[in-house]
Design an enzyme around this catalytic site. Sequence first.
Site, PDB file in Angstrom:
ATOM      1  N   HIS A 176     -25.771  16.904  -0.965  1.00  0.00           N
ATOM      2  CA  HIS A 176     -26.532  18.078  -1.372  1.00  0.00           C
ATOM      3  C   HIS A 176     -26.938  18.908  -0.149  1.00  0.00           C
ATOM      4  CE1 HIS A 176     -27.072  15.390  -4.856  1.00  0.00           C
ATOM      5  NE2 HIS A 176     -27.167  16.500  -5.555  1.00  0.00           N
ATOM      6  N   ASP A 247     -17.988  18.918  -8.539  1.00  0.00           N
ATOM      7  CA  ASP A 247     -19.436  18.810  -8.435  1.00  0.00           C
ATOM      8  C   ASP A 247     -19.960  20.221  -8.146  1.00  0.00           C
ATOM      9  OD1 ASP A 247     -21.982  17.749  -8.350  1.00  0.00           O
ATOM     10  OD2 ASP A 247     -21.517  16.170  -6.920  1.00  0.00           O
TER      11      ASP A 247
END
Length: 348
Positions: A176, A247
């Site tokens: 992330h 993702d």
Amino acid sequence: MGPLLIDFEGTTLTKEDQTLLQNPLVAGVILFSRNFQNVEQLSELIKEIRSVSPERLLISVDHEGGRVQRFRQGFTLIPPAQSYALLNDIEQAKSLAFDAGWLLAMELIAFDIDLSYAPVLDLGHECLAIGSRSFHQDVDIAYQIASAMIDGMHSAGMKTTGKHFPGHGHVIADSHKETPVDHRNQSLIEHDMQIFSRLIADKKLDAIMPAHVIYPAFDDKPASGSNYWLKTVLRQQLHFDGVIFSDDLSMEGASVMGNYAERAKNALAAGCDLLLACNNRQGTFAILEQLESLDKQHSLRSTKAQSLLTKNKISYDDLIKTADWQNRYNNLMKLNEKWADYNANSHP
């Protein structure tokens, strides 16, 4: 339907949200905690989403359990993946994982939500992005428990998404926030990837989400944008014929693929079927502009999103009256108590 799944900021749709959801290149939405106040509001929001598009959009959410469960108040708290084998023998762990898969799927379906991005198939608990989201560090144990959870989700009528192919558990970095690099070679194939290949061979995975991780022994691109991982390995060698999700393309781990438009183009070219664009509306617009350009050259429409829609229907009030829900709810509450005790004793 097109390949893009988008997010939005609030607990109701804005005019801009409604316009985006009517775009034929938008296949659906992913919901977050910010979209949830309570079960009554969630129910109205889902109805609103369903009403704005002429197509049945794919409504999805990260609802694994543990620290990644977007809806909490009014929903059963699903124990973290690590708890099943850590606190129980393998047969009891499998039974509880089946209960969790069935219950999390049924509760979402009761609110007309199609898909939870689960289960996590990464091995080990050291990675900052994964931690207790992993079932185990041993591939055989993780495989058995993941398989049981998948069986529970399928029994409820929900498709499954294994993530993060070919394995995110070995790196410490959080994708992330940065692009992790995993320097292993054959041990990655022999260890982390085995749970994916076994479940694919079992015909248990309906979708797969690759990792925003670079494995330089094999390719210089993250798996989410790699022809090698998605086409050569996943499609040709493992014979996976389900849906491949990117993702979230706004994650820092995807930044090595370029700006937002380039990330979308590269992910599609590498073999992703559906793209997630979250937490950056301007990035979403840039991706959509890129997709509109690509769609003019070669149609991006497919039935991939529709293949993941749930066909089961049940009201929440009816669900919680069933013996199956009540028994499985009680089983999971006991496991949550054991997990809380374990953490209290491990970290006094």
